[in-house]
Design a protein around this motif. Sequence first.
Motif, PDB file in Angstrom:
ATOM      1  N   MET A  83      16.414  83.751 -55.298  1.00 50.32           N
ATOM      2  CA  MET A  83      15.534  84.913 -55.489  1.00 50.32           C
ATOM      3  C   MET A  83      14.764  84.725 -56.795  1.00 50.32           C
ATOM      4  O   MET A  83      15.343  84.352 -57.811  1.00 50.32           O
ATOM      5  CB  MET A  83      16.395  86.182 -55.527  1.00 50.32           C
ATOM      6  N   ASN A  84      13.457  84.971 -56.741  1.00 49.14           N
ATOM      7  CA  ASN A  84      12.617  84.862 -57.930  1.00 49.14           C
ATOM      8  C   ASN A  84      12.196  86.264 -58.371  1.00 49.14           C
ATOM      9  O   ASN A  84      11.542  86.984 -57.628  1.00 49.14           O
ATOM     10  CB  ASN A  84      11.390  83.999 -57.614  1.00 49.14           C
ATOM     11  N   TYR A  85      12.619  86.665 -59.574  1.00 48.27           N
ATOM     12  CA  TYR A  85      12.304  88.010 -60.027  1.00 48.27           C
ATOM     13  C   TYR A  85      12.198  88.087 -61.537  1.00 48.27           C
ATOM     14  O   TYR A  85      12.553  87.146 -62.253  1.00 48.27           O
ATOM     15  CB  TYR A  85      13.351  89.012 -59.515  1.00 48.27           C
ATOM     16  N   ALA A  86      11.713  89.234 -62.006  1.00 50.47           N
ATOM     17  CA  ALA A  86      11.677  89.523 -63.440  1.00 50.47           C
ATOM     18  C   ALA A  86      12.409  90.844 -63.647  1.00 50.47           C
ATOM     19  O   ALA A  86      12.247  91.777 -62.860  1.00 50.47           O
ATOM     20  CB  ALA A  86      10.245  89.634 -63.927  1.00 50.47           C
ATOM     21  N   ALA A  87      13.240  90.909 -64.680  1.00 53.75           N
ATOM     22  CA  ALA A  87      13.971  92.148 -64.977  1.00 53.75           C
ATOM     23  C   ALA A  87      14.360  92.161 -66.440  1.00 53.75           C
ATOM     24  O   ALA A  87      14.641  91.117 -67.030  1.00 53.75           O
ATOM     25  CB  ALA A  87      15.209  92.257 -64.103  1.00 53.75           C
ATOM     26  N   ALA A  88      14.347  93.326 -67.044  1.00 56.41           N
ATOM     27  CA  ALA A  88      14.779  93.431 -68.439  1.00 56.41           C
ATOM     28  C   ALA A  88      15.652  94.676 -68.629  1.00 56.41           C
ATOM     29  O   ALA A  88      16.831  94.594 -68.962  1.00 56.41           O
ATOM     30  CB  ALA A  88      13.582  93.448 -69.367  1.00 56.41           C
ATOM     31  N   LYS A  89      15.070  95.847 -68.340  1.00 56.94           N
ATOM     32  CA  LYS A  89      15.790  97.106 -68.576  1.00 56.94           C
ATOM     33  C   LYS A  89      16.984  97.281 -67.642  1.00 56.94           C
ATOM     34  O   LYS A  89      17.975  97.892 -67.995  1.00 56.94           O
ATOM     35  CB  LYS A  89      14.840  98.289 -68.357  1.00 56.94           C
ATOM     36  N   THR A 121      14.111  82.052 -61.316  1.00 56.88           N
ATOM     37  CA  THR A 121      14.749  81.895 -60.005  1.00 56.88           C
ATOM     38  C   THR A 121      16.263  81.865 -60.166  1.00 56.88           C
ATOM     39  O   THR A 121      16.771  81.194 -61.057  1.00 56.88           O
ATOM     40  CB  THR A 121      14.253  80.592 -59.352  1.00 56.88           C
ATOM     41  N   PHE A 122      16.962  82.613 -59.296  1.00 57.76           N
ATOM     42  CA  PHE A 122      18.425  82.650 -59.341  1.00 57.76           C
ATOM     43  C   PHE A 122      18.987  82.318 -57.964  1.00 57.76           C
ATOM     44  O   PHE A 122      18.464  82.767 -56.945  1.00 57.76           O
ATOM     45  CB  PHE A 122      18.912  84.042 -59.767  1.00 57.76           C
ATOM     46  N   SER A 123      20.054  81.542 -57.965  1.00 56.70           N
ATOM     47  CA  SER A 123      20.746  81.199 -56.722  1.00 56.70           C
ATOM     48  C   SER A 123      21.705  82.317 -56.363  1.00 56.70           C
ATOM     49  O   SER A 123      22.448  82.789 -57.212  1.00 56.70           O
ATOM     50  CB  SER A 123      21.567  79.933 -56.956  1.00 56.70           C
ATOM     51  N   LEU A 124      21.702  82.747 -55.097  1.00 57.36           N
ATOM     52  CA  LEU A 124      22.562  83.865 -54.716  1.00 57.36           C
ATOM     53  C   LEU A 124      23.743  83.449 -53.859  1.00 57.36           C
ATOM     54  O   LEU A 124      24.693  84.211 -53.682  1.00 57.36           O
ATOM     55  CB  LEU A 124      21.756  84.936 -53.972  1.00 57.36           C
ATOM     56  N   GLY A 125      23.705  82.268 -53.239  1.00 57.55           N
ATOM     57  CA  GLY A 125      24.793  81.836 -52.365  1.00 57.55           C
ATOM     58  C   GLY A 125      24.254  81.300 -51.055  1.00 57.55           C
ATOM     59  O   GLY A 125      23.070  80.979 -50.960  1.00 57.55           O
ATOM     60  N   THR A 126      25.116  81.190 -50.047  1.00 58.87           N
ATOM     61  CA  THR A 126      24.683  80.611 -48.774  1.00 58.87           C
ATOM     62  C   THR A 126      24.958  81.557 -47.603  1.00 58.87           C
ATOM     63  O   THR A 126      25.853  82.398 -47.674  1.00 58.87           O
ATOM     64  CB  THR A 126      25.416  79.277 -48.494  1.00 58.87           C
ATOM     65  N   VAL A 127      24.172  81.395 -46.551  1.00 58.48           N
ATOM     66  CA  VAL A 127      24.379  82.178 -45.322  1.00 58.48           C
ATOM     67  C   VAL A 127      24.245  81.253 -44.110  1.00 58.48           C
ATOM     68  O   VAL A 127      23.664  80.174 -44.206  1.00 58.48           O
ATOM     69  CB  VAL A 127      23.346  83.324 -45.163  1.00 58.48           C
ATOM     70  N   THR A 128      24.780  81.702 -43.011  1.00 61.81           N
ATOM     71  CA  THR A 128      24.641  80.960 -41.757  1.00 61.81           C
ATOM     72  C   THR A 128      23.923  81.846 -40.750  1.00 61.81           C
ATOM     73  O   THR A 128      24.310  82.993 -40.544  1.00 61.81           O
ATOM     74  CB  THR A 128      26.031  80.588 -41.194  1.00 61.81           C
ATOM     75  N   LEU A 129      22.876  81.319 -40.153  1.00 61.63           N
ATOM     76  CA  LEU A 129      22.168  82.056 -39.104  1.00 61.63           C
ATOM     77  C   LEU A 129      22.541  81.434 -37.760  1.00 61.63           C
ATOM     78  O   LEU A 129      22.580  80.213 -37.622  1.00 61.63           O
ATOM     79  CB  LEU A 129      20.657  81.997 -39.321  1.00 61.63           C
ATOM     80  N   GLN A 130      22.843  82.288 -36.782  1.00 59.89           N
ATOM     81  CA  GLN A 130      23.390  81.785 -35.521  1.00 59.89           C
ATOM     82  C   GLN A 130      22.327  81.199 -34.596  1.00 59.89           C
ATOM     83  O   GLN A 130      22.629  80.319 -33.807  1.00 59.89           O
ATOM     84  CB  GLN A 130      24.155  82.901 -34.799  1.00 59.89           C
ATOM     85  N   LEU A 142      14.810  98.270 -60.433  1.00 60.96           N
ATOM     86  CA  LEU A 142      15.855  97.276 -60.146  1.00 60.96           C
ATOM     87  C   LEU A 142      15.441  95.873 -60.576  1.00 60.96           C
ATOM     88  O   LEU A 142      16.111  95.213 -61.353  1.00 60.96           O
ATOM     89  CB  LEU A 142      16.170  97.279 -58.647  1.00 60.96           C
ATOM     90  N   LEU A 143      14.322  95.434 -60.033  1.00 64.88           N
ATOM     91  CA  LEU A 143      13.743  94.148 -60.427  1.00 64.88           C
ATOM     92  C   LEU A 143      12.334  94.084 -59.868  1.00 64.88           C
ATOM     93  O   LEU A 143      11.998  94.788 -58.926  1.00 64.88           O
ATOM     94  CB  LEU A 143      14.601  92.972 -59.931  1.00 64.88           C
ATOM     95  N   ASN A 144      11.496  93.256 -60.490  1.00 62.50           N
ATOM     96  CA  ASN A 144      10.166  92.994 -59.932  1.00 62.50           C
ATOM     97  C   ASN A 144      10.280  91.717 -59.125  1.00 62.50           C
ATOM     98  O   ASN A 144      10.517  90.646 -59.687  1.00 62.50           O
ATOM     99  CB  ASN A 144       9.133  92.822 -61.046  1.00 62.50           C
ATOM    100  N   LEU A 145      10.104  91.832 -57.820  1.00 64.60           N
ATOM    101  CA  LEU A 145      10.381  90.690 -56.942  1.00 64.60           C
ATOM    102  C   LEU A 145       9.124  89.896 -56.607  1.00 64.60           C
ATOM    103  O   LEU A 145       8.097  90.448 -56.231  1.00 64.60           O
ATOM    104  CB  LEU A 145      11.011  91.194 -55.642  1.00 64.60           C
ATOM    105  N   ARG A 146       9.218  88.561 -56.747  1.00 64.53           N
ATOM    106  CA  ARG A 146       8.131  87.666 -56.306  1.00 64.53           C
ATOM    107  C   ARG A 146       8.460  87.095 -54.933  1.00 64.53           C
ATOM    108  O   ARG A 146       7.636  87.124 -54.040  1.00 64.53           O
ATOM    109  CB  ARG A 146       7.970  86.494 -57.293  1.00 64.53           C
ATOM    110  N   SER A 147       9.693  86.571 -54.783  1.00 65.60           N
ATOM    111  CA  SER A 147       9.996  85.921 -53.505  1.00 65.60           C
ATOM    112  C   SER A 147      11.480  85.683 -53.313  1.00 65.60           C
ATOM    113  O   SER A 147      12.255  85.682 -54.269  1.00 65.60           O
ATOM    114  CB  SER A 147       9.264  84.575 -53.424  1.00 65.60           C
ATOM    115  N   ILE A 148      11.835  85.461 -52.040  1.00 65.02           N
ATOM    116  CA  ILE A 148      13.181  85.015 -51.679  1.00 65.02           C
ATOM    117  C   ILE A 148      13.011  83.732 -50.897  1.00 65.02           C
ATOM    118  O   ILE A 148      12.135  83.629 -50.027  1.00 65.02           O
ATOM    119  CB  ILE A 148      13.906  86.079 -50.835  1.00 65.02           C
ATOM    120  N   LYS A 149      13.813  82.746 -51.242  1.00 67.94           N
ATOM    121  CA  LYS A 149      13.653  81.436 -50.619  1.00 67.94           C
ATOM    122  C   LYS A 149      14.885  81.088 -49.793  1.00 67.94           C
ATOM    123  O   LYS A 149      16.011  81.307 -50.251  1.00 67.94           O
ATOM    124  CB  LYS A 149      13.463  80.421 -51.747  1.00 67.94           C
ATOM    125  N   LEU A 150      14.681  80.545 -48.597  1.00 65.45           N
ATOM    126  CA  LEU A 150      15.769  80.054 -47.763  1.00 65.45           C
ATOM    127  C   LEU A 150      15.676  78.535 -47.712  1.00 65.45           C
ATOM    128  O   LEU A 150      14.713  77.990 -47.144  1.00 65.45           O
ATOM    129  CB  LEU A 150      15.663  80.623 -46.346  1.00 65.45           C
TER     130      LEU A 150
END
Length: 602
Positions: free
Chosen positions: A525-531, A561-570, A589-597
Amino acid sequence: MKYDLQFRFIVFVFLFSLFIKPILALDEQVAATLSEENRKERLDWWQDARFGMFIHWGLYAVPAGRWKGEHVTGEGARRLGEWIMWTAKIPVAEYEPLAKQFNPSLYDAEQWVKLAKQASMKYIVITAKHCEGFAMYDSDVSGYNIVDATPFDRDPLAELKKACDKYGLKLGFYYSHVWDWHEPNARGSDNTWDWPDRNAKDPNIYFEKKAYPQVAELLQKYDPDIIWFDVPTDIRREQSERFLSIIRKYDPACIINDRIGNGLGDYESPEQYIPSVANKDFEVCMTLNDTWGYKIDDVNWKSPDTVIRNLVDIASKAGNYLVNVGPTAEGLIPPASVRILQEVGKWMNQYGESIYETHANPLGNLGEHVRCTAKDDKLFIHIFDWPERDELVLPAIQNKIKKVYLLADQRKKPLSYKRIGKSGIFIRLDSATLPAAALHPADTVLVIQCEGTPQAASQTTLVDKTYTITLHPAQATIHGQKLRYNVGTLHGLSDRNRLVNWTDPNEYIGWPIQTIRKCHFKIEMNYAAAKSVNSECVIEIDNQKLHATVMNTGSENRFQTFSLGTVTLQGGESSELLLKPINIKKGSLLNLRSIKLIPIIP
Ligand code: H79
């Protein structure tokens, strides 16, 4: 009764003035040029052009990045060759004499135009005056210009205009309308080393005496196709309107970039970045090394392949690409720039059809290895990274497919393909028929020729194990009232595309996705956050949950960019990838740019 009437009259006049003011500031003829219809008409040639040459040429080419023997550099604008006067705080009294050394006797306008043409560029934008304040043309307004102040007794802009006309290229002028370090009254990023007292500066004196009349004379003398203004800090609405009026009175067809300020331009001008998602007509301007104006010490050249991929990426979003060269004080475009542009030209000779006069990608979100442009009944599939398993999985189209072939294949030998997936919404090119390797290291182009104008079969993002996919909030479904997607740029200098205002923990977003087979992904996940540091959120997909604690990126404008873990899609099913808050500590919460798979290849 009398008072009541008087009161009503005053209220009426007041309300009337509120409506009438913005209209009165521009006369009817100029105001008409702001209509959407007018804008579209003006941009007709520009929208087909896709590729142009930016030229930064001025007195700064003489010091070429060095002052008193030292390489002048630093962070951001400090490293730019054309900013040397500002970075090294060079007094006007020391900078002006550079003009006496400026004699670009090797300048040959036709040579430059021929290079642009060789690179398949359709237009040129050259600096008529950068922030240093020096006019690169024969100006009657200020003697601080190349014809009057240098030994070079020629007008380079007049020569360039002639050459552009001869070879059929459009010509535009860059003009720094607000910032001018040669003028005591200009503000913005101003000259504080010669004139420190900002309060004593009256920018209107500078506008009236220099900027307005110079823009007027550029229009009168050279009939440019574009006026390209730079950063519009410290400019009021009525000042932007004056520039607009001056230009459009002479030539209603002259295109103006957004940096005229106050929302009056024709298109957006992202500088040194490609927007993830296009909002409006836009033109990305970019350097080939790390400076616009020539610098001896800057040899950090981009590869031709990078330039080609940027051009394709931008074209797939229906934007233009304005690539910069910074000629030397002798009048030569650096050989490294010439080589890069010639290489790009070679690719364009073969693949240009997939760039000019094309439309944006109609297929929705594609993997990072692929881009798509479209024209008439054709889809051009640009393959950047050759697929690991020789499989190319694309989202399906509604149309019947007539033929699939390689653009570089003159015989247009048909390649076989299969429509796969339950509802027949996916296309898979048969691996046996694809070439074993890329035909070009930057981009190999496939053509899918259809019956009619190609249209996507679904708005759903196709996720597959053969590629990395980036989910943008622009394409997400927003479940909420306050949460919103912000679009645009700040003066072209920074990307403002992001999801903002995530203050309500009940609001969330989701992306409809589909898979054709089982696959495992790493999620980033790519985001910006401070408060909001230490707030918590969760990604939900196919009954799996990935929890994340919001990290501090230093500011709400700095993205990481932060790594969040892994998922499996069926596979086989359509589902939705959701991002939900668990709690919001403070602010957004956060300012979101993108989520990458990112697929995990077993
Ligand atoms: O002409 C090229 C650059 O010289 C110009 N635009 C391209 C096309 C350019 N303008 N601004 N910048 C590059 C960077 C500006 C940075 C700024 Fe600042 C940040 C201006 C205001 C804040 C640095 C810090 C300069 C002044 C304060």
